[in-house]
Design an enzyme around this catalytic site. Structure first.
Site, PDB file in Angstrom:
ATOM      1  N   GLU A  21      25.866 -15.727 -24.531  1.00  0.00           N
ATOM      2  CA  GLU A  21      26.998 -16.147 -24.913  1.00  0.00           C
ATOM      3  C   GLU A  21      27.587 -17.515 -25.698  1.00  0.00           C
ATOM      4  O   GLU A  21      28.571 -17.546 -26.282  1.00  0.00           O
ATOM      5  CB  GLU A  21      27.752 -16.392 -23.533  1.00  0.00           C
ATOM      6  CG  GLU A  21      27.739 -15.164 -22.752  1.00  0.00           C
ATOM      7  CD  GLU A  21      27.930 -15.476 -21.153  1.00  0.00           C
ATOM      8  OE1 GLU A  21      28.730 -14.727 -20.450  1.00  0.00           O
ATOM      9  OE2 GLU A  21      28.117 -16.675 -20.691  1.00  0.00           O
ATOM     10  N   GLY A  87      32.613  -9.099 -14.308  1.00  0.00           N
ATOM     11  CA  GLY A  87      32.686  -7.427 -13.988  1.00  0.00           C
ATOM     12  C   GLY A  87      34.292  -7.253 -13.598  1.00  0.00           C
ATOM     13  O   GLY A  87      34.940  -8.121 -13.299  1.00  0.00           O
ATOM     14  N   MET A 204      30.039 -15.373 -11.152  1.00  0.00           N
ATOM     15  CA  MET A 204      29.249 -16.057 -10.490  1.00  0.00           C
ATOM     16  C   MET A 204      29.372 -17.377 -10.394  1.00  0.00           C
ATOM     17  O   MET A 204      28.592 -18.136  -9.769  1.00  0.00           O
ATOM     18  CB  MET A 204      27.595 -15.631 -10.451  1.00  0.00           C
ATOM     19  CG  MET A 204      27.472 -13.844 -10.266  1.00  0.00           C
ATOM     20  SD  MET A 204      25.777 -13.537 -10.724  1.00  0.00           S
ATOM     21  CE  MET A 204      24.899 -14.316  -9.265  1.00  0.00           C
ATOM     22  N   GLU A 205      30.243 -18.086 -11.050  1.00  0.00           N
ATOM     23  CA  GLU A 205      30.252 -19.542 -11.459  1.00  0.00           C
ATOM     24  C   GLU A 205      31.589 -20.141 -11.280  1.00  0.00           C
ATOM     25  O   GLU A 205      31.710 -21.236 -10.849  1.00  0.00           O
ATOM     26  CB  GLU A 205      29.752 -19.942 -12.868  1.00  0.00           C
ATOM     27  CG  GLU A 205      28.322 -19.383 -13.070  1.00  0.00           C
ATOM     28  CD  GLU A 205      28.157 -18.031 -13.444  1.00  0.00           C
ATOM     29  OE1 GLU A 205      29.017 -17.612 -13.906  1.00  0.00           O
ATOM     30  OE2 GLU A 205      27.089 -17.299 -13.374  1.00  0.00           O
ATOM     31  N   ASP A 228      31.435  -5.093 -17.650  1.00  0.00           N
ATOM     32  CA  ASP A 228      30.985  -4.108 -17.025  1.00  0.00           C
ATOM     33  C   ASP A 228      32.308  -3.892 -15.816  1.00  0.00           C
ATOM     34  O   ASP A 228      32.978  -4.745 -15.828  1.00  0.00           O
ATOM     35  CB  ASP A 228      29.655  -4.374 -16.286  1.00  0.00           C
ATOM     36  CG  ASP A 228      29.678  -5.338 -15.373  1.00  0.00           C
ATOM     37  OD1 ASP A 228      30.034  -5.395 -14.125  1.00  0.00           O
ATOM     38  OD2 ASP A 228      29.396  -6.699 -15.851  1.00  0.00           O
TER      39      ASP A 228
HETATM   40  N1  SAH Z   1      19.059 -11.686 -15.211  1.00  0.00           N
HETATM   41  C1  SAH Z   1      20.470 -11.552 -15.821  1.00  0.00           C
HETATM   42  C2  SAH Z   1      21.599 -12.298 -14.866  1.00  0.00           C
HETATM   43  C3  SAH Z   1      22.917 -12.230 -15.064  1.00  0.00           C
HETATM   44  S1  SAH Z   1      23.822 -12.246 -13.874  1.00  0.00           S
HETATM   45  C4  SAH Z   1      20.365 -12.092 -17.197  1.00  0.00           C
HETATM   46  O1  SAH Z   1      20.251 -13.384 -17.256  1.00  0.00           O
HETATM   47  O2  SAH Z   1      20.556 -11.314 -18.292  1.00  0.00           O
HETATM   48  C5  SAH Z   1      25.573 -12.001 -14.559  1.00  0.00           C
HETATM   49  C6  SAH Z   1      26.152 -12.969 -15.383  1.00  0.00           C
HETATM   50  O3  SAH Z   1      27.217 -12.530 -15.676  1.00  0.00           O
HETATM   51  C7  SAH Z   1      26.728 -14.184 -14.208  1.00  0.00           C
HETATM   52  O4  SAH Z   1      26.844 -15.444 -15.083  1.00  0.00           O
HETATM   53  C8  SAH Z   1      28.094 -13.582 -13.898  1.00  0.00           C
HETATM   54  O5  SAH Z   1      29.146 -14.618 -13.991  1.00  0.00           O
HETATM   55  C9  SAH Z   1      28.470 -12.539 -15.134  1.00  0.00           C
HETATM   56  N2  SAH Z   1      28.762 -11.269 -14.529  1.00  0.00           N
HETATM   57  C10 SAH Z   1      29.053 -10.071 -15.321  1.00  0.00           C
HETATM   58  N3  SAH Z   1      29.179  -9.110 -14.732  1.00  0.00           N
HETATM   59  C11 SAH Z   1      29.017  -9.647 -13.295  1.00  0.00           C
HETATM   60  C12 SAH Z   1      29.151  -8.444 -12.085  1.00  0.00           C
HETATM   61  N4  SAH Z   1      29.283  -7.470 -12.093  1.00  0.00           N
HETATM   62  N5  SAH Z   1      29.152  -9.241 -10.788  1.00  0.00           N
HETATM   63  C13 SAH Z   1      28.874 -10.682 -10.813  1.00  0.00           C
HETATM   64  N6  SAH Z   1      28.740 -11.394 -12.034  1.00  0.00           N
HETATM   65  C14 SAH Z   1      28.855 -10.620 -13.191  1.00  0.00           C
END
Ligand code: SAH
Length: 261
Positions: A21, A87, A204-205, A228
């Site tokens: 990002e 999401g 998540m933040e 998503d």
């Molecule tokens: N291992 C993965 C982890 C990504 S976690 C990677 O590094 O590619 C997902 C990230 O996108 C988090 O920062 C969260 O804020 C966001 N996110 C996108 N879709 C999400 C969902 N369905 N649920 C929770 N967080 C989501």
């Protein structure tokens, strides 16, 4: 200590969760300077004539809170703006849409029966507001960014395009869980709704950064592009979106935002 920075010149922090990002933003940075602190890299420089610090929140509420605290305490930032992906939970919040946060709730916080479900103990509140003025600017920037994409989200050579993509404004839920199941996402949405929290997107933040900014009295705003639908195909949609689209969206929105700051 941050006293060497005068308020008028104190930078705006632009936070992203993922390196993908942030890529497009680092490329644009003028006079880039890297400072490493607390296991994080902070990129100082100028974007569109504005002093900025680019940082990765890292993933999850604790990591994001640490990054926000470091930005405030160590780098003396004046405001924090988050750009990332999320999401879609609300009805009609589709992949390629953009959600600008009005406020945040921690969907995994539950100290009941001592405190009402979702309430942050000892704060006496469940939701943390985004700064109204910054949020209005971000909303405008998101609309302008989508409009600047030929045919509403399409760019020559882009692998994914989103004709008809919309900008929403509302509540974002944060928690330490990647929500990736239709049933899980329905249960989450319904539980929040039943408690009076109609949520548009999950990530998540955001709520963690909002809480830190509230503690320090610093304005915070956040914009999330929907990667998503937090459903059974989220684990496929999310990485594809992050690799192909997220950086472009972040760059477009931050450019539009800084022009109006
Ligand atoms: N291992 C993965 C982890 C990504 S976690 C990677 O590094 O590619 C997902 C990230 O996108 C988090 O920062 C969260 O804020 C966001 N996110 C996108 N879709 C999400 C969902 N369905 N649920 C929770 N967080 C989501």
């Amino acid at each position: 200590m941050s006293f060497h920075l005068q308020p008028a010149t104190a930078p705006t922090a632009i936070l992203s969760a993922l390196a993908q990002e942030q890529h497009g933003l680092i490329d644009l940075l003028q006079q880039p300077r890297k400072l490493s602190h607390a296991g994080r890299d902070f990129w100082l420089g100028e974007l569109h004539g504005q002093p900025v610090v680019l940082a990765l929140s890292k993933i999850g509420k604790v990591a994001a809170a640490t990054t926000a605290t470091a930005l405030i305490e160590r780098l003396g930032v004046q405001r924090i703006v988050f750009t990332g992906v999320a999401g879609g939970l609300g009805e009609g919040v589709s992949v390629g849409d953009v959600v600008v946060a009005t406020d945040f709730v921690q969907h995994d916080l539950d100290a009941s029966p001592l405190f009402p479900r979702y309430e942050v103990p000892l704060y006496g509140r469940t939701r943390f507001q985004a700064d109204a003025a910054l949020t209005a600017l971000l909303f405008k920037a998101a609309c302008a960014a989508l409009a600047s994409e030929p045919s509403g989200g399409q760019e020559a050579g882009a692998v994914q395009s989103f004709p008809g993509a919309r900008v929403h404004q509302g509540l974002i839920a944060s928690g330490d869980r990647f929500v990736s199941g239709a049933e899980e996402s329905r249960v989450l949405r319904d539980a929040l709704m039943a408690a009076g929290h109609p949520v548009l997107a999950v990530e998540m933040e955001g709520a963690a950064v909002a809480q830190v900014c509230q503690d320090y009295g610093l304005p915070f705003a956040a914009v999330r592009t929907i990667s998503d639908r937090a459903d059974d195909s989220a684990h496929i949609d999310f990485p594809r979106f992050v690799d192909e689209v997220a950086s472009r969206y972040a760059r477009l929105m931050v450019e539009q935002f800084l022009k109006t700051l």
